[in-house]
Design an enzyme around this catalytic site. Sequence first.
Site, PDB file in Angstrom:
ATOM      1  N   ASP A   8       0.885  -1.153   0.000  1.00 41.35           N
ATOM      2  CA  ASP A   8       0.000   0.000   0.000  1.00 41.35           C
ATOM      3  C   ASP A   8       0.933   1.216   0.000  1.00 41.35           C
ATOM      4  OD1 ASP A   8      -2.338   1.615   0.382  1.00 41.35           O
ATOM      5  OD2 ASP A   8      -1.866   1.710   2.516  1.00 41.35           O
ATOM      6  N   ASP A  10      -0.081   5.049   1.145  1.00 42.96           N
ATOM      7  CA  ASP A  10      -0.309   5.991   2.245  1.00 42.96           C
ATOM      8  C   ASP A  10      -0.354   5.255   3.580  1.00 42.96           C
ATOM      9  OD1 ASP A  10      -0.628   8.420   0.670  1.00 42.96           O
ATOM     10  OD2 ASP A  10      -2.414   7.448  -0.115  1.00 42.96           O
ATOM     11  N   ALA A 110      -5.258   5.353  -3.961  1.00 46.91           N
ATOM     12  CA  ALA A 110      -5.177   6.743  -4.424  1.00 46.91           C
ATOM     13  C   ALA A 110      -5.159   6.786  -5.955  1.00 46.91           C
ATOM     14  CB  ALA A 110      -3.916   7.409  -3.875  1.00 46.91           C
ATOM     15  N   ASP A 111      -5.491   7.937  -6.486  1.00 50.36           N
ATOM     16  CA  ASP A 111      -5.391   8.158  -7.926  1.00 50.36           C
ATOM     17  C   ASP A 111      -3.918   8.293  -8.319  1.00 50.36           C
ATOM     18  OD1 ASP A 111      -8.138   8.220  -7.796  1.00 50.36           O
ATOM     19  OD2 ASP A 111      -8.353  10.190  -8.724  1.00 50.36           O
TER      20      ASP A 111
END
Length: 197
Positions: A8, A10, A110-111
């Site tokens: 991942d 963040d 996230a983008d």
Amino acid sequence: MIKGVLFDMDGVLVDSEPFICRAAIMMFEELGIKVVPEDFHPFVGMGENRYIGGVADHHGANVDIEKVKARTYEIYENIVRGKLTPLPGVHKFISACRKRGFRLALATSADRVKMEVNLREIGLTPDTFHSIVTGLDVKNKKPFPDIYMMAAERIGLAPNECLVVEDAVSGIRAGKSAGGRCLGLTTSFEAEVLADA
């Protein structure tokens, strides 16, 4: 046997949560809506559509999600410049994984725009990973397993051959549902909350 590591972003590679929260609060302020950091907590790790959209729903605000998300990212990029640092041990851990011959994938809700900003700010290039999957690549975001299933497939492995590195409850649920083993980092939640990892 573990052959790959699915990261991942963040809360795992970088602690950008306070910055995206601040950027979203500033964006909502521009719309005349007062929100507080606690409003975002239930949506951590679910991608910005849910992160921002969930708070908008909570406040009864009807927003164009793509428009408000784009504005949030503009603010975010400005406020993180020169302020984001990798979490302790990130470069060393990635280097150790590569030396062991593990296949590496980044799987972030996230983008792409936020992913690119974060990697640049913490000194990682996209080619650090054998594959990158963002929230734009999957229909069902975490806690659904789609992102980790796709990340494993893109590095040529089955999910049960991968270690998923996560910091959020929704991400651990996604990783486990995909069939991976999970390593939980206590960046965003206490260890007891991440007991499934």
